[in-house]
Design an enzyme around this catalytic site. Structure first.
Site, short mmCIF file in Angstrom:
data_model
loop_
_atom_site.label_atom_id
_atom_site.label_comp_id
_atom_site.label_asym_id
_atom_site.label_seq_id
_atom_site.Cartn_x
_atom_site.Cartn_y
_atom_site.Cartn_z
N ASP A 1 0.77 -1.24 0.00
CA ASP A 1 0.00 0.00 0.00
C ASP A 1 0.81 1.29 0.00
OD1 ASP A 1 -1.86 -2.18 1.67
OD2 ASP A 1 -2.88 -1.06 0.13
N LYS A 2 0.93 1.96 1.16
CA LYS A 2 1.54 3.29 1.20
C LYS A 2 3.05 3.24 1.25
CE LYS A 2 -2.64 3.97 1.33
NZ LYS A 2 -2.86 2.53 1.40
N SER B 1 -10.15 0.82 -1.08
CA SER B 1 -9.11 -0.19 -1.20
C SER B 1 -8.99 -0.59 -2.66
CB SER B 1 -9.49 -1.41 -0.36
OG SER B 1 -8.77 -2.55 -0.76
#
Length: 562
Positions: free
Chosen positions: A120-121, A471
């Site tokens: 993700d990040k 998401s």
């Protein structure tokens, strides 16, 4: 070498003394210092294996004549943080990761760097940090998880479990069946097995030129990961020798390549947010409207879970990986910038030469695409003057034009409570607001409500719009990143339950069917809300973060828009 700043000269005796205490030997002072930015943590399945991963990489660096120095960043697991206050820390963690990479590389004068993200990040955060420091850098991610299995033998993943909650609520699944699915959906380490945000970003590394071919799709548990690691170790010395830096590779042209890939494979909408932030760090502007221009030209030739349930990253890898997708779309003249340089030292065109699809059911030809345009779309209109983003690849064609009645929630939690009580009905347009970068704060993902909507059988009967985000596992008619957000006075804050809303993906519009006089009246009565959090990291973040259409980067007031 850049590291000479801390290791050469009489006045650096103290520096050398400290380096010796850290294990540096006399013969090491003439070698390049290689930073290893690792994101290992025990609680994130995409990262639990990265301690050993980095240890093996460091051994290779030493064998090849370098001195490796490992340091760690934080890593938030979005799935574990989902649906509670922890999700508010997910997007902000990107900024902390970028700051950490910048801090360590600048403070210790590394000559080059290998970044090991996975989820993700972490990937975009490390890219942003690498661009700030701008020393030769290779990205080596940890690899995707293998798909799990349902009781009937069909493929399962994390989203199957989230959707199972909605199925239990609707009576379609028992709690015992959900428990069995929970135990089998995530069978190995690695980033979650669908084309969610982590895998989308890790695949985009290949197209933007920072990752080696195979980086995005070779599974975490596949022995070929060790071969990829060896190539990355060798390549860091090559890019150091040739002085190839991140800002040489990340350009408007290479970001175009990344978004073409994203649209061709139906990647996560979060790539929009991160790509805009990456552009700012690289020093160039990238208008949101560019995405629709690319989408109009890009055929969607590959669909992966959640867009289709039986195809996962491992299947894309077996079909030829990202190079095969890029090779196929390159057959459309002018679509890819094939002369863009990459971290391999070769152009993108050279990297993908001869890499044809090995499975036309997984990676289709441009003559037989899923859709003739890309899998992402930016919608504008009186709800989102500065844009909102939808993963059109995950929307059933029957829903491309949708008109319904608004049911408004002032937070994600309010929406979840209403869904649990089955208050959301066919024909509703669910509006979740005050969940943007400032309003959330932190722009939380909405996987729980979207999964519950789908699990309750409403996936084609309900739309959802929000100034929050989704998401990469989200599918269905879900529009996020609505800008300006409600907390900044955006029109999404003026919608009332019962209003009619029309969404038209082909025309790239999303409008509230209320006359201008009424909207002006509502605007005059609107009151700016107080900050939800007034201390700590999120308190600072909510005061400095910019809008989603600017990448939700941090900026002082005088810096916004520059």
């Amino acid at each position: 070498m850049r590291s000479d700043i801390i290791k050469k000269g009489l006045e650096r005796a103290g520096h050398r003394s400290l380096l010796r205490a850290a294990g540096v030997k006399e013969e090491d002072f003439g070698k390049p210092f290689i930073g290893i930015a690792n994101s290992y943590t025990d609680i994130v399945p995409g990262h639990v294996h990265l301690s050993k991963y980095a240890a093996d990489l460091k051994d290779m660096i030493r064998e090849l004549g370098g001195v490796p120095f490992e340091f760690n960043t934080i890593a938030v697991d979005d799935g574990i943080a989902m649906g509670h206050a922890g999700m508010r820390y997910s997007l902000p963690s990107r900024e902390l990761i970028a700051d950490a990479v910048e801090t360590m590389a600048m403070a210790h004068c590394f000559d080059a760097m290998i970044c090991i993200p996975n989820c993700d990040k972490i990937t975009p955060g490390m890219i942003m940090g690498a661009l700030r420091v701008n020393i030769p850098t290779v990205f080596l991610t940890g690899g995707p998880m293998m798909a799990g299995k349902k009781a009937d033998g069909s493929a399962a993943d994390l989203i199957s479990v989230f959707e199972g909650v909605g199925k239990v609520q609707s009576g379609e699944m028992t709690e015992k069946e959900l428990a069995a699915l929970e135990g089998s959906a995530c069978p190995t380490c690695g980033s979650c097995s669908g084309m969610f945000t982590a895998n989308s970003m890790n695949c985009l590394l290949e197209a933007i030129g920072l990752g080696l071919p195979g980086n995005g799709t070779i599974p975490a548990v596949d022995p070929r990961r060790k071969d990829l690691m060896r190539r990355a170790a060798e390549q860091i010395f090559e890019v150091l020798k040739r002085d190839i830096k991140p800002r040489d590779l990340v350009t408007k042209e290479s970001l175009d390549n990344a978004y073409v890939l994203d649209m061709a494979m139906g990647g996560s909408t979060n790539t929009v947010l991160h790509g805009l932030a990456i552009a700012q760090e690289a020093g160039f502007s990238y208008p949101l409207e560019r995405l629709n221009e690319l989408s109009a030209l890009t055929p969607c030739i590959c669909k992966v879970a959640p867009s289709v349930p039986d195809v996962h990253i491992q299947n894309v890898d077996a079909a030829g990986g990202i190079s095969a997708i890029l090779k196929e779309v390159s057959k459309k003249p002018g679509l890819l910038n094939l002369n863009a340089m990459t971290v391999t030292g070769k152009t993108l065109g050279e990297n993908i030469a001869g890499q044809d699809s090995k499975d036309l059911k997984v990676i289709r030809t441009i003559e037989n695409p899923y859709t003739v345009d890309g899998g992402l779309a930016v919608l504008t209109g009186n709800i989102a003057p500065n844009g909102g983003v939808v993963k059109s690849a995950g929307v059933d064609a029957s829903c491309f034009v949708f008109e319904g009645e608004a049911i408004v929630f002032e937070s994600e939690n309010d929406c979840l409570a209403a869904l649990a009580m089955r208050k959301v009905k066919p024909g509703h347009v669910v509006v979740i607001r005050y969940e943007g970068p400032k309003g959330g704060p932190g722009m939380p993902e909405m996987l729980s409500p979207t999964s519950m909507i789908k699990g309750q059988g409403l996936g084609k009967q309900v739309a959802l719009i929000t100034d929050g985000r989704f998401s990469g596992g989200t599918a269905g008619l879900c529009i996020g990143h609505v800008s300006p957000e409600a907390a900044e006075g955006g029109p999404i804050g003026l919608i009332q339950t019962g209003d009619r809303i029309k969404i038209d993906i082909p025309s790239r519009t999303m409008n509230l069917l209320v006359d201008n006089a009424e909207l002006a009246k509502r605007k005059a009565a609107w009151v700016k809300p107080a900050y939800k959090i007034n201390k700590g990291w999120l308190g600072r973040y909510s005061r400095m973060v910019t809008s989603a259409n600017l990448g939700a980067v941090l900026a002082l007031p005088e810096e916004i828009g520059k």
